[in-house]
Motif scaffolding. Structure first.
Motif, PDB file in Angstrom:
ATOM      1  N   MET A  82       0.836  -1.193   0.000  1.00  0.00           N
ATOM      2  CA  MET A  82       0.000   0.000   0.000  1.00  0.00           C
ATOM      3  C   MET A  82       0.874   1.247   0.000  1.00  0.00           C
ATOM      4  SD  MET A  82      -3.330   0.013  -0.056  1.00  0.00           S
ATOM      5  CE  MET A  82      -4.213   1.299   0.724  1.00  0.00           C
ATOM      6  N   VAL A  83       0.413   2.251  -0.675  1.00  0.00           N
ATOM      7  CA  VAL A  83       1.112   3.536  -0.697  1.00  0.00           C
ATOM      8  C   VAL A  83       0.335   4.478   0.217  1.00  0.00           C
ATOM      9  CG1 VAL A  83       1.839   5.454  -2.140  1.00  0.00           C
ATOM     10  CG2 VAL A  83       1.908   3.130  -3.040  1.00  0.00           C
ATOM     11  N   PRO A  84       0.984   4.981   1.275  1.00  0.00           N
ATOM     12  CA  PRO A  84       0.260   5.825   2.224  1.00  0.00           C
ATOM     13  C   PRO A  84      -0.300   7.080   1.569  1.00  0.00           C
ATOM     14  CG  PRO A  84       2.631   5.752   2.724  1.00  0.00           C
ATOM     15  CD  PRO A  84       2.378   4.837   1.580  1.00  0.00           C
ATOM     16  N   GLY A  85      -1.537   7.442   1.955  1.00  0.00           N
ATOM     17  CA  GLY A  85      -2.161   8.668   1.477  1.00  0.00           C
ATOM     18  C   GLY A  85      -2.808   8.575   0.112  1.00  0.00           C
ATOM     19  N   VAL A  86      -2.652   7.457  -0.587  1.00  0.00           N
ATOM     20  CA  VAL A  86      -3.215   7.300  -1.930  1.00  0.00           C
ATOM     21  C   VAL A  86      -4.514   6.512  -1.817  1.00  0.00           C
ATOM     22  CG1 VAL A  86      -2.812   6.232  -4.197  1.00  0.00           C
ATOM     23  CG2 VAL A  86      -0.958   7.382  -3.023  1.00  0.00           C
ATOM     24  N   ASN A  87      -5.443   6.782  -2.708  1.00  0.00           N
ATOM     25  CA  ASN A  87      -6.668   6.001  -2.817  1.00  0.00           C
ATOM     26  C   ASN A  87      -6.316   4.531  -2.664  1.00  0.00           C
ATOM     27  OD1 ASN A  87      -8.105   4.200  -4.925  1.00  0.00           O
ATOM     28  ND2 ASN A  87      -9.601   5.824  -4.551  1.00  0.00           N
ATOM     29  N   ALA A  88      -7.111   3.779  -1.884  1.00  0.00           N
ATOM     30  CA  ALA A  88      -6.781   2.390  -1.543  1.00  0.00           C
ATOM     31  C   ALA A  88      -6.568   1.516  -2.779  1.00  0.00           C
ATOM     32  CB  ALA A  88      -7.863   1.795  -0.655  1.00  0.00           C
ATOM     33  N   VAL A  89      -7.438   1.632  -3.761  1.00  0.00           N
ATOM     34  CA  VAL A  89      -7.320   0.801  -4.966  1.00  0.00           C
ATOM     35  C   VAL A  89      -6.067   1.184  -5.746  1.00  0.00           C
ATOM     36  CG1 VAL A  89      -8.425   0.178  -7.153  1.00  0.00           C
ATOM     37  CG2 VAL A  89      -9.808   0.422  -5.093  1.00  0.00           C
ATOM     38  N   LEU A  90      -5.849   2.475  -5.922  1.00  0.00           N
ATOM     39  CA  LEU A  90      -4.664   2.939  -6.641  1.00  0.00           C
ATOM     40  C   LEU A  90      -3.402   2.558  -5.867  1.00  0.00           C
ATOM     41  CD1 LEU A  90      -3.399   4.450  -8.999  1.00  0.00           C
ATOM     42  CD2 LEU A  90      -3.768   6.587  -7.737  1.00  0.00           C
ATOM     43  N   GLY A  91      -3.444   2.687  -4.542  1.00  0.00           N
ATOM     44  CA  GLY A  91      -2.300   2.310  -3.705  1.00  0.00           C
ATOM     45  C   GLY A  91      -1.924   0.848  -3.865  1.00  0.00           C
ATOM     46  N   LYS A  92      -2.926  -0.028  -3.920  1.00  0.00           N
ATOM     47  CA  LYS A  92      -2.653  -1.462  -4.125  1.00  0.00           C
ATOM     48  C   LYS A  92      -2.052  -1.705  -5.506  1.00  0.00           C
ATOM     49  CE  LYS A  92      -6.126  -3.283  -0.984  1.00  0.00           C
ATOM     50  NZ  LYS A  92      -7.404  -3.988  -0.857  1.00  0.00           N
ATOM     51  N   LEU A  93      -2.561  -0.980  -6.495  1.00  0.00           N
ATOM     52  CA  LEU A  93      -2.050  -1.121  -7.860  1.00  0.00           C
ATOM     53  C   LEU A  93      -0.583  -0.688  -7.932  1.00  0.00           C
ATOM     54  CD1 LEU A  93      -3.011  -1.960 -10.669  1.00  0.00           C
ATOM     55  CD2 LEU A  93      -3.629   0.420 -11.073  1.00  0.00           C
ATOM     56  N   VAL A  94      -0.252   0.416  -7.293  1.00  0.00           N
ATOM     57  CA  VAL A  94       1.130   0.899  -7.264  1.00  0.00           C
ATOM     58  C   VAL A  94       2.017  -0.110  -6.532  1.00  0.00           C
ATOM     59  CG1 VAL A  94       2.669   2.714  -6.405  1.00  0.00           C
ATOM     60  CG2 VAL A  94       0.485   3.331  -7.455  1.00  0.00           C
ATOM     61  N   ALA A  95       1.524  -0.632  -5.421  1.00  0.00           N
ATOM     62  CA  ALA A  95       2.291  -1.629  -4.657  1.00  0.00           C
ATOM     63  C   ALA A  95       2.521  -2.887  -5.490  1.00  0.00           C
ATOM     64  CB  ALA A  95       1.582  -1.965  -3.352  1.00  0.00           C
ATOM     65  N   LEU A  96       1.503  -3.344  -6.210  1.00  0.00           N
ATOM     66  CA  LEU A  96       1.653  -4.524  -7.077  1.00  0.00           C
ATOM     67  C   LEU A  96       2.687  -4.277  -8.171  1.00  0.00           C
ATOM     68  CD1 LEU A  96      -2.026  -5.767  -7.522  1.00  0.00           C
ATOM     69  CD2 LEU A  96      -0.132  -6.996  -6.431  1.00  0.00           C
ATOM     70  N   GLY A  97       2.805  -3.028  -8.614  1.00  0.00           N
ATOM     71  CA  GLY A  97       3.774  -2.671  -9.645  1.00  0.00           C
ATOM     72  C   GLY A  97       5.146  -2.355  -9.078  1.00  0.00           C
ATOM     73  N   GLY A  98       5.374  -2.668  -7.823  1.00  0.00           N
ATOM     74  CA  GLY A  98       6.672  -2.404  -7.219  1.00  0.00           C
ATOM     75  C   GLY A  98       6.971  -0.920  -7.097  1.00  0.00           C
ATOM     76  N   GLY A  99       5.914  -0.119  -6.902  1.00  0.00           N
ATOM     77  CA  GLY A  99       6.082   1.314  -6.750  1.00  0.00           C
ATOM     78  C   GLY A  99       5.856   2.094  -8.026  1.00  0.00           C
ATOM     79  N   LEU A 100       5.478   1.395  -9.087  1.00  0.00           N
ATOM     80  CA  LEU A 100       5.356   1.984 -10.416  1.00  0.00           C
ATOM     81  C   LEU A 100       3.957   1.719 -10.961  1.00  0.00           C
ATOM     82  CD1 LEU A 100       7.507   3.116 -12.539  1.00  0.00           C
ATOM     83  CD2 LEU A 100       7.584   0.786 -13.378  1.00  0.00           C
ATOM     84  N   VAL A 101       3.381   2.689 -11.644  1.00  0.00           N
ATOM     85  CA  VAL A 101       2.086   2.488 -12.297  1.00  0.00           C
ATOM     86  C   VAL A 101       2.042   3.351 -13.555  1.00  0.00           C
ATOM     87  CG1 VAL A 101       0.815   4.316 -11.056  1.00  0.00           C
ATOM     88  CG2 VAL A 101      -0.418   2.311 -11.894  1.00  0.00           C
ATOM     89  N   THR A 102       1.324   2.875 -14.557  1.00  0.00           N
ATOM     90  CA  THR A 102       1.158   3.651 -15.788  1.00  0.00           C
ATOM     91  C   THR A 102      -0.252   4.224 -15.830  1.00  0.00           C
ATOM     92  OG1 THR A 102       0.360   1.783 -17.086  1.00  0.00           O
ATOM     93  CG2 THR A 102       2.756   2.173 -17.066  1.00  0.00           C
ATOM     94  N   LEU A 103      -0.406   5.284 -16.600  1.00  0.00           N
ATOM     95  CA  LEU A 103      -1.719   5.909 -16.765  1.00  0.00           C
ATOM     96  C   LEU A 103      -2.745   4.913 -17.319  1.00  0.00           C
ATOM     97  CD1 LEU A 103      -3.530   8.447 -16.713  1.00  0.00           C
ATOM     98  CD2 LEU A 103      -2.668   8.965 -18.999  1.00  0.00           C
TER      99      LEU A 103
END
Length: 182
Positions: free
Chosen positions: A1-22
């Motif tokens: 999870m990425v603190p302070g980010v929308n929960a769904v988006l935070g999980k997506l960023v965490a799954l991407g190892g800290g990286l996400v695309t538009l």
């Protein structure tokens, strides 16, 4: 999870190892959610349509975001941005081959076919090559990263290295039986 980010988006960023695309983010959350995360500073744009969790970005005021990342994350960001149209090359490829470490702040190198529209960005040099195919034998996958063949990376890196360091990667590559003298 990425603190302070929308929960769904935070999980997506965490799954991407800290990286996400538009495109990936907008498949699961509205675009305004990503914009809000960028506005609040929880996500930072590294390259067009590529974002990273802010807590993974080092302190170096004025430097491009990609130059403030750990090299491994910077390499992943560059390859994600290339979307299959590029491979790590030059000194970045030597890092991936384990022959010369890159540090945060070092320029990243990506080679692409001449026909792609990718251009260099601050912190990232794009080398456009005629007749380059992003497939074997021109490119190999090592540690999950598309990279130039070792011999090509050694030749490309020679002029970029200080004269006293040029022979070291070549000697290590031969000694570690990654390539031959020929």
């Amino acid at each position: 999870m990425v603190p302070g980010v929308n929960a769904v988006l935070g999980k997506l960023v965490a799954l991407g190892g800290g990286l996400v695309t538009l495109p990936t983010a907008t498949q699961v959350v509205p675009s305004w959610t990503l914009q809000q995360a960028c506005r609040t500073g929880e996500l930072l744009r590294v390259l067009p349509e590529v974002f990273v969790a802010a807590h993974l970005v080092g302190e170096r005021p004025g430097a491009p975001v990609i130059s403030r990342l750990d090299p491994a994350l910077g390499h992943r960001a560059a390859l994600t941005w290339a979307d299959g149209g590029g491979a790590l090359s030059h000194l970045s490829a030597l890092h991936a081959w384990g022959l010369r470490a890159q540090s945060s702040g070092d320029l990243l190198h990506l080679s692409t076919p001449a026909s792609t529209g990718l251009r260099s960005r601050p912190g990232l040099v794009v080398h456009r090559r005629r007749n380059l195919l992003i497939e074997p034998p021109h490119v190999v996958v090592r540690r999950g990263l598309r990279i130039s063949r070792l011999e090509q990376a050694l030749v490309d890196s020679w002029p970029a290295l200080p004269p006293a360091e040029r022979r070291v990667p070549v000697i290590r590559a031969v000694n570690e039986r990654l390539t031959t003298v020929e």
